[in-house]
Design a protein around this motif. Sequence first.
Motif, PDB file in Angstrom:
ATOM      1  N   ARG A  85      12.296   3.518  28.738  1.00 27.82           N
ATOM      2  CA  ARG A  85      12.442   2.504  29.487  1.00 27.82           C
ATOM      3  C   ARG A  85      11.478   1.717  29.016  1.00 27.82           C
ATOM      4  N   LEU A  86      11.062   1.434  28.260  1.00 28.99           N
ATOM      5  CA  LEU A  86       9.822   0.072  27.031  1.00 28.99           C
ATOM      6  C   LEU A  86      10.255   0.103  26.399  1.00 28.99           C
ATOM      7  N   MET A  87      10.196  -1.057  25.685  1.00 27.78           N
ATOM      8  CA  MET A  87      10.321  -2.164  24.863  1.00 27.78           C
ATOM      9  C   MET A  87       8.545  -1.821  23.779  1.00 27.78           C
ATOM     10  N   HIS A  88       8.088  -1.746  23.244  1.00 27.69           N
ATOM     11  CA  HIS A  88       6.748  -2.037  22.691  1.00 27.69           C
ATOM     12  C   HIS A  88       6.951  -2.506  20.913  1.00 27.69           C
ATOM     13  N   VAL A  89       6.008  -3.191  20.515  1.00 26.40           N
ATOM     14  CA  VAL A  89       5.566  -3.971  19.280  1.00 26.40           C
ATOM     15  C   VAL A  89       4.360  -3.141  18.671  1.00 26.40           C
ATOM     16  N   LYS A  90       3.919  -2.943  17.926  1.00 26.60           N
ATOM     17  CA  LYS A  90       2.618  -2.608  17.054  1.00 26.60           C
ATOM     18  C   LYS A  90       1.624  -4.084  17.300  1.00 26.60           C
ATOM     19  N   LEU A  91       0.202  -3.996  17.644  1.00 19.87           N
ATOM     20  CA  LEU A  91      -0.372  -4.733  17.486  1.00 19.87           C
ATOM     21  C   LEU A  91      -0.716  -5.043  16.101  1.00 19.87           C
ATOM     22  N   GLY A  92      -1.493  -3.622  15.936  1.00 18.91           N
ATOM     23  CA  GLY A  92      -1.923  -3.329  15.287  1.00 18.91           C
ATOM     24  C   GLY A  92      -2.683  -2.171  14.481  1.00 18.91           C
ATOM     25  N   ASP A  93      -3.677  -2.036  13.676  1.00 14.03           N
ATOM     26  CA  ASP A  93      -4.239  -0.788  13.516  1.00 14.03           C
ATOM     27  C   ASP A  93      -6.077  -1.256  13.937  1.00 14.03           C
ATOM     28  N   VAL A 139       7.445 -13.116  29.913  1.00 16.93           N
ATOM     29  CA  VAL A 139       7.208 -11.554  28.948  1.00 16.93           C
ATOM     30  C   VAL A 139       7.408 -12.140  27.754  1.00 16.93           C
ATOM     31  N   ALA A 140       8.780 -12.750  27.291  1.00 20.22           N
ATOM     32  CA  ALA A 140       8.313 -12.713  26.060  1.00 20.22           C
ATOM     33  C   ALA A 140       7.962 -13.364  25.158  1.00 20.22           C
ATOM     34  N   ALA A 141       7.174 -14.585  25.775  1.00 22.26           N
ATOM     35  CA  ALA A 141       6.242 -15.695  25.564  1.00 22.26           C
ATOM     36  C   ALA A 141       4.947 -14.885  25.117  1.00 22.26           C
ATOM     37  N   PHE A 142       4.791 -13.914  26.172  1.00 17.67           N
ATOM     38  CA  PHE A 142       3.219 -12.983  25.867  1.00 17.67           C
ATOM     39  C   PHE A 142       3.210 -12.528  24.431  1.00 17.67           C
ATOM     40  N   VAL A 143       4.695 -11.728  24.508  1.00 20.71           N
ATOM     41  CA  VAL A 143       4.608 -10.417  23.427  1.00 20.71           C
ATOM     42  C   VAL A 143       5.045 -11.171  22.583  1.00 20.71           C
ATOM     43  N   LYS A 144       5.518 -12.727  21.639  1.00 19.29           N
ATOM     44  CA  LYS A 144       5.268 -13.459  21.072  1.00 19.29           C
ATOM     45  C   LYS A 144       4.196 -13.390  20.794  1.00 19.29           C
ATOM     46  N   PHE A 145       3.155 -14.202  21.671  1.00 17.13           N
ATOM     47  CA  PHE A 145       1.756 -14.732  21.148  1.00 17.13           C
ATOM     48  C   PHE A 145       1.081 -13.400  20.942  1.00 17.13           C
ATOM     49  N   MET A 146       0.857 -13.228  21.735  1.00 15.95           N
ATOM     50  CA  MET A 146      -0.066 -11.578  21.490  1.00 15.95           C
ATOM     51  C   MET A 146       0.604 -10.265  19.546  1.00 15.95           C
ATOM     52  N   THR A 147       1.594 -10.714  19.774  1.00 16.97           N
ATOM     53  CA  THR A 147       2.559  -9.805  18.393  1.00 16.97           C
ATOM     54  C   THR A 147       1.110 -10.896  17.027  1.00 16.97           C
ATOM     55  N   GLU A 148       1.696 -12.424  17.438  1.00 22.86           N
ATOM     56  CA  GLU A 148       0.902 -13.135  16.343  1.00 22.86           C
ATOM     57  C   GLU A 148      -0.754 -13.686  16.043  1.00 22.86           C
ATOM     58  N   SER A 149      -0.737 -13.239  17.178  1.00 27.64           N
ATOM     59  CA  SER A 149      -2.414 -13.946  17.702  1.00 27.64           C
ATOM     60  C   SER A 149      -3.418 -11.902  16.950  1.00 27.64           C
ATOM     61  N   MET A 150      -2.118 -11.019  17.416  1.00 26.69           N
ATOM     62  CA  MET A 150      -3.146  -9.272  17.398  1.00 26.69           C
ATOM     63  C   MET A 150      -3.176  -9.301  16.380  1.00 26.69           C
ATOM     64  N   ARG A 151      -2.569  -9.048  15.680  1.00 29.95           N
ATOM     65  CA  ARG A 151      -2.203  -8.608  13.495  1.00 29.95           C
ATOM     66  C   ARG A 151      -3.507  -8.609  13.356  1.00 29.95           C
ATOM     67  N   SER A 152      -3.373 -10.130  13.213  1.00 26.92           N
ATOM     68  CA  SER A 152      -4.477 -10.401  11.644  1.00 26.92           C
ATOM     69  C   SER A 152      -5.928 -10.236  12.246  1.00 26.92           C
ATOM     70  N   ASP A 200      -6.662  -6.813  12.220  1.00 29.05           N
ATOM     71  CA  ASP A 200      -6.508  -6.238  10.524  1.00 29.05           C
ATOM     72  C   ASP A 200      -7.933  -6.568  10.279  1.00 29.05           C
ATOM     73  N   GLU A 201      -9.082  -8.238  10.198  1.00 30.19           N
ATOM     74  CA  GLU A 201     -10.134  -8.340  10.630  1.00 30.19           C
ATOM     75  C   GLU A 201     -11.477  -7.577  10.455  1.00 30.19           C
ATOM     76  N   ASP A 202     -10.273  -6.648  12.029  1.00 29.52           N
ATOM     77  CA  ASP A 202     -11.746  -6.350  12.346  1.00 29.52           C
ATOM     78  C   ASP A 202     -12.438  -5.130  11.931  1.00 29.52           C
ATOM     79  N   ARG A 203     -10.791  -4.059  10.901  1.00 30.20           N
ATOM     80  CA  ARG A 203     -11.244  -2.948  10.472  1.00 30.20           C
ATOM     81  C   ARG A 203     -11.862  -3.166   9.322  1.00 30.20           C
TER      82      ARG A 203
END
Length: 292
Positions: A144-152, A272-285, A288-291
């Motif tokens: 029932r859900l959509m999902h996107v990986k923000l990072g590791d 929701v679309a705006a939040f998904v786009k914003f979090m995807t772009e801002s969280m991945r980098s 990655d820095e935190d790892r």
Amino acid sequence: MSAFVQAAELRSFKLAGQQFGLSSSAIGKTIARLEDQLGVRLFHRSTRAIRLTPEGEMFLDRCRHVLSELEAAEAELAHTTALPRGRLRVGVPFTSDLLTPKFSAFMELYPEVELDLDFNDRLVDVIEDGFDAVIRSGEVSDSRLMHVKLGDFTSRMVAAPSYLDRAGVPETPADLMGHRLLHHRFYETGKLGDWGPAIPESMTLPVTLASTSFVTLIEFAEAGHGIASLPYFAVADALRSGRLREVLPSAERRTRAMRLLWPRSKFPVPKVAAFVKFMTESMRSALDEDRD
């Protein structure tokens, strides 16, 4: 129905009234009329608090579905031109120096979105619990859900300098057996979280404290009560400032995925679309820095 949902979630007629610009008595009368119409009592009332009856709990779930469907229907009519606005309920596992600035930046970018953050370490049901989006780790099996990986991200074993000065610094994983250990306990299963591949399955670590809240574990670790294994991004600032020190820094770490989930929809609600786009772009980098 909206007044009932607000009162149920806030556990207060007064706070619900503030959401609508009405008095607590006006909210109470509205819900009383609803109860008369339904022929059931939705709340137990006292001079100090209100709480849902079993019938109220059942009706709350239905109301959330109805209001969600209504909002989705409105979005389908206006999705091509609508700007992100309205209440956005987001489930977050815990607060951290990584996530909080992202939410602040989102609010600056979309001032007409009312961000409603639910910080809770339990595994929520995105749809049944009425969330617009949820951040969580692990895999997703709900169709029932959509999902996107923000990072590791990885976890680190940490302790306060005061504790290590007093109890000594572990040199090997086996040395943990002689220390006070602060464990994360999963809300749903009651099981303790693992401390990474460096700890053999045959080793049963001692338990000084177990908590379902990462915030509690961070506070106890900083207070010098023992060693905890925590996501790096949740303790990065404490490590940089010296409030915590990493223990066994060369130990092998397990990598986990952080994901953003939201209800599947043919026409995503603009907020929701705006939040998904914003979090995807801002969280991945950031992850990655935190790892590193």
